[in-house]
Design an enzyme around this catalytic site. Structure first.
Site, PDB file in Angstrom:
ATOM      1  N   SER A  80      34.695  22.952  33.555  1.00  0.00           N
ATOM      2  CA  SER A  80      34.884  24.387  33.760  1.00  0.00           C
ATOM      3  C   SER A  80      36.301  24.749  34.172  1.00  0.00           C
ATOM      4  CB  SER A  80      33.901  24.895  34.818  1.00  0.00           C
ATOM      5  OG  SER A  80      34.031  24.161  36.022  1.00  0.00           O
ATOM      6  N   ASP A 381      34.999  31.469  43.250  1.00  0.00           N
ATOM      7  CA  ASP A 381      33.547  31.537  43.484  1.00  0.00           C
ATOM      8  C   ASP A 381      33.039  30.304  44.224  1.00  0.00           C
ATOM      9  OD1 ASP A 381      33.896  29.663  41.550  1.00  0.00           O
ATOM     10  OD2 ASP A 381      32.496  30.515  40.110  1.00  0.00           O
ATOM     11  N   HIS A 384      35.599  27.285  41.750  1.00  0.00           N
ATOM     12  CA  HIS A 384      36.738  27.439  40.845  1.00  0.00           C
ATOM     13  C   HIS A 384      37.845  28.249  41.493  1.00  0.00           C
ATOM     14  CE1 HIS A 384      32.939  27.082  38.521  1.00  0.00           C
ATOM     15  NE2 HIS A 384      33.637  26.151  37.902  1.00  0.00           N
TER      16      HIS A 384
END
Length: 440
Positions: A80, A381, A384
């Site tokens: 991610s 969040d 990240h």
């Protein structure tokens, strides 16, 4: 008709040879010898001039090439931290506030704006990478992104994530093979030219691997720290095989990220409050960061070993850990909030397994409130980074100051090209030496 005096007639004395004749013949011989010596000298001088000219021309061509060398494409693999749309295309679109800061709409990124890979593309003056699985509006002329949120280096079926690094490698191989087939079969010429990389671009492209964080993250949920540490060599061996396979596919320039300080992720600190003596000056989990350092040490050792095996490749080790920890350590000085606080808490879907369970009408729900100014935060969040933090880290690693060898990303193509000319320079010195010996 004039008569020709033959050598036989002259020798037999049929025609007398007087003193004047001898002088004339002697003068002719001298003139002829002088002319021969002059011609040979001119030829040698001409060869010498040509050699010097060739040398100057070659040096000039190398300088011109280095001045203009650039990557025609980027191929990215990871999780991610560099996913630009794979997760959204495969499992459901990430809604706002993801993407709100820069794109102003959902962008397929687990961030309020751009990721490190986006800033690398900008620095190389290339468009943002399209996700391989994204079928809408994608252009792969300058490469493709195979990274997928939740991905790990090793297969982890129990996490319900399907796009591990090995799967991404197979996707790349299929991508490359189908492009070759399209060119061979003479497909749509305009499409091949404008939307797909050229076949020769694969050997000149930049190959980025940014993976490993989830291997530690998932393992720490189920195993002891000692067990996780014992498995690190297996993980590194797997990433080594991926690099070797990419090399066999034509890759020659690699930009390999190590893993960041996982003990500083807000979610890790929140779920595993540090015990006495296991917290550093920033509040990060020391033991978790030590695991990340051990991972990175094994990764560097593997890369050093690979360099001896594939010497015509340039493998750059990028110390993401040091760059990110430097940011965390200077957070307040640089104008950021507490590095262990995140802009958005909580956002459903922080882990891929939860995302799939929380779908409604094929859209992942976003719960919780977010801060009004994400640029003040490092964490977006709790897992990240924000765009502001990504940009700060990207600027540091792209300069080469956190790389081994210390090569800026903009110079990597030139550096590998220079390495490729080393043999030519050796041959040139040998030719010059032979020429000098001949002239002497």
């Amino acid at each position: 008709m004039p008569m020709r005096i033959t050598d036989a007639e002259e020798e037999e004395g049929l025609y007398p040879i007087n003193e004047k004749t001898i002088k004339i013949k002697g003068s002719l011989r001298i003139i002829i010898m002088v002319m021969i010596v002059g011609v040979v000298g001119l030829l040698l001088a001409h060869d010498s001039i040509n050699f010097a000219t060739l040398r100057e021309t070659k040096d000039l061509s190398i300088k011109q090439t280095n001045a203009g060398c650039q990557f025609p494409a980027i191929f990215n693999f990871g999780d991610s931290n560099s996913d630009t749309g794979t997760e959204s295309a495969a499992f459901g679109r990430l809604p706002l506030p993801f993407g709100q800061t820069f794109f102003g709409k959902p962008s397929g990124r687990r961030c309020d704006g751009r990721l490190i890979i986006d800033f690398i593309a900008e620095r190389l003056r290339m468009p943002y990478l399209s996700a391989y699985l994204d079928s809408i509006g994608s252009n792969f002329r300058h490469g493709s992104n195979f990274a997928s949120s939740g991905s790990s280096i090793m297969e982890m079926p129990c996490t319900n994530q399907l796009l591990d690094l090995g799967t991404q490698l197979r996707q790349f191989q299929q991508f490359k093979q189908r492009i070759a087939e399209s060119h061979h079969q003479g497909g749509n010429w305009l499409y091949l030219r404008n939307f797909l990389p050229r076949r020769q671009d694969f050997s000149k492209a930049l190959y980025i691997i940014d993976s490993g964080q989830n291997d530690l993250y998932y393992a720490l949920k189920w195993k002891t720290e000692k067990q996780v540490k014992a498995n690190i060599p297996n993980i590194i061996d797997h990433i080594g095989l991926v690099i070797e396979t990419l090399y066999q596919e034509g890759a020659r320039i690699f930009w390999i990220h190590n893993t960041g300080p996982i003990g500083c992720l807000p979610i890790m600190v929140k779920n595993n409050p540090p015990k006495h003596g296991n917290s550093d000056q920033n509040g990060c989990l020391v033991s978790y960061n030590e695991l990340a350092k051990d991972f990175n040490s094994h990764l560097l050792d593997k890369i050093i070993k690979l360099r001896t095996q594939i010497q015509d490749a340039l493998i750059i080790y990028v110390d993401i850990y040091s760059a990110k920890y430097s940011l965390i350590n200077q957070a307040k000085k640089l104008g950021f909030m507490d590095p262990l606080q995140s802009c958005c808490e909580p956002l459903k879907g922080g882990i891929l397994l939860n995302e799939i369970e929380n779908k409604r009408d094929n859209v992942i729900e976003s719960h919780g409130s977010c801060c009004s100014n994400p640029s003040e935060y490092i964490a977006w969040d709790s897992i990240h980074y924000t765009e502001a933090a990504n940009q700060w880290v990207a600027n540091f690693i792209m300069s080469g100051s956190f790389s081994d060898p210390p090569i800026a990303v903009t110079e990597a193509a030139c550096a590998n090209q220079t390495r490729g000319t080393q043999n030519l320079k050796v041959e040139e010195k040998q030719r010059n030496a032979r020429l000098g010996s001949f002239l002497n």
